[in-house]
Scaffold this motif. Structure first.
Motif, PDB file in Angstrom:
ATOM      1  N   ALA A   1       0.830  -1.200   0.000  1.00 21.21           N
ATOM      2  CA  ALA A   1       0.000   0.000   0.000  1.00 21.21           C
ATOM      3  C   ALA A   1       0.865   1.252   0.000  1.00 21.21           C
ATOM      4  N   ALA A   2       1.926   1.238   0.788  1.00 20.83           N
ATOM      5  CA  ALA A   2       2.818   2.397   0.846  1.00 20.83           C
ATOM      6  C   ALA A   2       3.479   2.638  -0.506  1.00 20.83           C
ATOM      7  N   ASP A   3       3.982   1.585  -1.130  1.00 13.90           N
ATOM      8  CA  ASP A   3       4.643   1.726  -2.432  1.00 13.90           C
ATOM      9  C   ASP A   3       3.700   2.316  -3.478  1.00 13.90           C
TER      10      ASP A   3
ATOM     11  N   ASP B   1      -4.139  -1.893   2.931  1.00 15.38           N
ATOM     12  CA  ASP B   1      -3.401  -2.788   2.043  1.00 15.38           C
ATOM     13  C   ASP B   1      -3.682  -2.400   0.598  1.00 15.38           C
ATOM     14  N   TYR B   2      -2.866  -2.906  -0.296  1.00 19.05           N
ATOM     15  CA  TYR B   2      -3.087  -2.705  -1.730  1.00 19.05           C
ATOM     16  C   TYR B   2      -2.965  -4.060  -2.398  1.00 19.05           C
ATOM     17  N   GLU B   3      -3.943  -4.368  -3.241  1.00 19.52           N
ATOM     18  CA  GLU B   3      -3.926  -5.631  -3.972  1.00 19.52           C
ATOM     19  C   GLU B   3      -4.043  -5.349  -5.455  1.00 19.52           C
TER      20      GLU B   3
ATOM     21  N   ASN C   1      -7.410  -1.538   0.039  1.00 19.14           N
ATOM     22  CA  ASN C   1      -8.366  -2.275   0.845  1.00 19.14           C
ATOM     23  C   ASN C   1      -8.113  -1.940   2.313  1.00 19.14           C
ATOM     24  N   VAL C   2      -9.179  -1.667   3.065  1.00 21.32           N
ATOM     25  CA  VAL C   2      -9.070  -1.405   4.496  1.00 21.32           C
ATOM     26  C   VAL C   2      -9.588  -2.624   5.240  1.00 21.32           C
TER      27      VAL C   2
END
Length: 121
Positions: A20-22, A92-94, A103-104
């Motif tokens: 998610a940070a990237d 998060d990131y997917e 996504n939380v």
């Protein structure tokens, strides 16, 4: 303003995954925003079929009463009212063929709608 970091406390107000940070940092840089000052605002708003929904946007700097979480090089700003609903959540990131997105994962949500876009506490 309250500030937490990945190394500053055992439990952050909001946890950010490296993925998610990237992705968020890449998007911030694409908007020519200074990642040392600017960040991702994560908030809760009324709406959605379950009553509350998550919102995200980029902000140039935090508000005075924001909690600022810094993890993996990303600054996340959360206002006090939203923190009541998402404290302890993970951002998060997917990516993938089914669609990419943030996504939380919220431990405070007692139920969510079928599409996962809104929740109830």
């Amino acid at each position: 303003m309250s500030t937490e970091s990945a190394t500053g406390s055992d439990e952050a107000a909001v946890t950010v995954t490296p993925e998610a940070a990237d992705e968020a940092i890449s998007l911030l840089e694409g908007e020519s925003m200074d990642t040392d000052v600017a960040g991702l605002r994560l908030f809760v708003q009324q709406g959605g079929c379950a009553g509350l929904s998550y919102g995200m946007r980029f902000d140039g700097e935090p508000e005075d009463d924001d909690t600022v979480v810094e993890q993996h090089g990303l600054r996340v700003f959360v206002d006090p009212a939203s923190m009541n609903y998402i404290g302890g959540a993970t951002l998060d990131y997917e990516g993938g063929l089914q669609g990419a997105g943030f996504n939380v994962e919220n431990p405070n949500a007692s139920s969510s709608c079928g599409c996962g876009e809104s929740f109830r506490t």
